[in-house]
Write a protein that holds these residues in place. Structure first.
Motif, short mmCIF file in Angstrom:
data_model
loop_
_atom_site.label_atom_id
_atom_site.label_comp_id
_atom_site.label_asym_id
_atom_site.label_seq_id
_atom_site.Cartn_x
_atom_site.Cartn_y
_atom_site.Cartn_z
N PRO A 21 6.89 -3.93 15.13
CA PRO A 21 7.68 -3.24 14.12
C PRO A 21 6.98 -1.99 13.61
O PRO A 21 5.74 -1.92 13.63
N PRO A 22 7.74 -1.00 13.16
CA PRO A 22 7.12 0.20 12.62
C PRO A 22 6.36 -0.13 11.32
O PRO A 22 6.62 -1.14 10.68
N ILE A 23 5.44 0.73 10.95
CA ILE A 23 4.60 0.49 9.78
C ILE A 23 5.44 0.57 8.51
O ILE A 23 6.20 1.52 8.33
N ASN A 24 5.29 -0.42 7.65
CA ASN A 24 5.96 -0.39 6.36
C ASN A 24 4.91 -0.31 5.26
O ASN A 24 3.71 -0.24 5.53
N GLU A 25 5.35 -0.32 4.01
CA GLU A 25 4.42 -0.14 2.90
C GLU A 25 3.39 -1.26 2.80
O GLU A 25 2.23 -1.02 2.50
N GLN A 26 3.82 -2.50 3.08
CA GLN A 26 2.89 -3.62 2.99
C GLN A 26 1.79 -3.51 4.05
O GLN A 26 0.62 -3.77 3.76
N MET A 27 2.14 -3.11 5.25
CA MET A 27 1.13 -2.92 6.30
C MET A 27 0.16 -1.81 5.92
O MET A 27 -1.05 -1.93 6.13
N LEU A 28 0.68 -0.74 5.36
CA LEU A 28 -0.15 0.39 4.93
C LEU A 28 -1.10 -0.03 3.81
O LEU A 28 -2.28 0.32 3.81
N ARG A 29 -0.60 -0.81 2.87
CA ARG A 29 -1.43 -1.32 1.76
C ARG A 29 -2.57 -2.19 2.31
O ARG A 29 -3.73 -2.05 1.91
N THR A 30 -2.27 -3.07 3.24
CA THR A 30 -3.28 -3.94 3.85
C THR A 30 -4.31 -3.12 4.61
O THR A 30 -5.51 -3.37 4.51
N LEU A 31 -3.85 -2.12 5.33
CA LEU A 31 -4.75 -1.26 6.10
C LEU A 31 -5.72 -0.52 5.17
O LEU A 31 -6.92 -0.45 5.44
N GLN A 69 -10.41 1.01 0.45
CA GLN A 69 -9.77 1.86 -0.56
C GLN A 69 -8.87 1.00 -1.44
O GLN A 69 -8.30 0.02 -0.98
N LYS A 70 -8.77 1.37 -2.69
CA LYS A 70 -7.84 0.70 -3.59
C LYS A 70 -6.52 1.44 -3.51
O LYS A 70 -6.41 2.57 -3.98
N PRO A 71 -5.50 0.84 -2.92
CA PRO A 71 -4.25 1.55 -2.71
C PRO A 71 -3.41 1.64 -3.98
O PRO A 71 -3.05 0.64 -4.57
N SER A 72 -3.13 2.85 -4.41
CA SER A 72 -2.19 3.05 -5.50
C SER A 72 -0.81 3.30 -4.90
O SER A 72 -0.69 3.73 -3.75
N GLN A 73 0.21 3.04 -5.68
CA GLN A 73 1.58 3.24 -5.18
C GLN A 73 1.83 4.70 -4.84
O GLN A 73 2.51 5.02 -3.88
N LYS A 74 1.23 5.60 -5.62
CA LYS A 74 1.40 7.03 -5.38
C LYS A 74 0.82 7.41 -4.02
O LYS A 74 1.43 8.15 -3.25
N LYS A 75 -0.39 6.89 -3.72
CA LYS A 75 -1.04 7.21 -2.46
C LYS A 75 -0.26 6.62 -1.28
O LYS A 75 -0.11 7.26 -0.23
N ILE A 76 0.26 5.42 -1.45
CA ILE A 76 1.05 4.79 -0.38
C ILE A 76 2.32 5.60 -0.13
O ILE A 76 2.70 5.84 1.02
N ASN A 77 2.97 6.03 -1.21
CA ASN A 77 4.19 6.85 -1.05
C ASN A 77 3.88 8.16 -0.34
O ASN A 77 4.66 8.61 0.51
N GLN A 78 2.74 8.78 -0.67
CA GLN A 78 2.36 10.03 -0.01
C GLN A 78 2.13 9.81 1.48
O GLN A 78 2.58 10.60 2.32
#
Length: 73
Positions: free
Chosen positions: A37-47, A53-62
Motif C-alpha cells: 500500500p502507498p505510504i499513509n500518515e501512520q506509516m510516516l509517523r512510525t518511520l 525524530q519526534k513527529p509533529s502533525q505539522k511536520k507529517i502534513n508537510q
C-alpha cells in the motif's frame, strides 16, 4: 478477397490483445497495491519515530504534501 480477411483478423486480434492486456495489467496493479500500500500518515509517523525524530502533525502534513506533489497527485 483473402487479404481483406487477413486484415480483419489482424484488427480483431489487435483489439482482443489490447483488451486482454488492459485487464491483466489492471489485475496486476490491484494485487500490487494490495500487497504494497502507498505510504499513509501512520506509516510516516512510525518511520520518523524509528529515525529518532519526534513527529509533529505539522511536520507529517508537510511531508505528505511534499510526497503528493512529487508524485503528481
Amino acid at each position: 478477397m483473402s487479404t481483406i480477411w487477413v486484415v480483419l483478423i489482424a484488427i480483431a486480434a489487435l483489439i482482443v490483445g489490447v483488451a486482454l492486456g488492459f485487464f491483466i495489467a489492471r489485475k496486476y496493479m490491484m494485487s500490487y497495491l494490495k500487497k504494497n500500500p502507498p505510504i499513509n500518515e501512520q506509516m510516516l509517523r512510525t518511520l520518523m519515530m524509528q529515525m529518532g525524530q519526534k513527529p509533529s502533525q505539522k511536520k507529517i502534513n508537510q511531508m505528505m504534501r511534499a510526497m503528493n506533489n512529487q508524485t503528481g497527485k
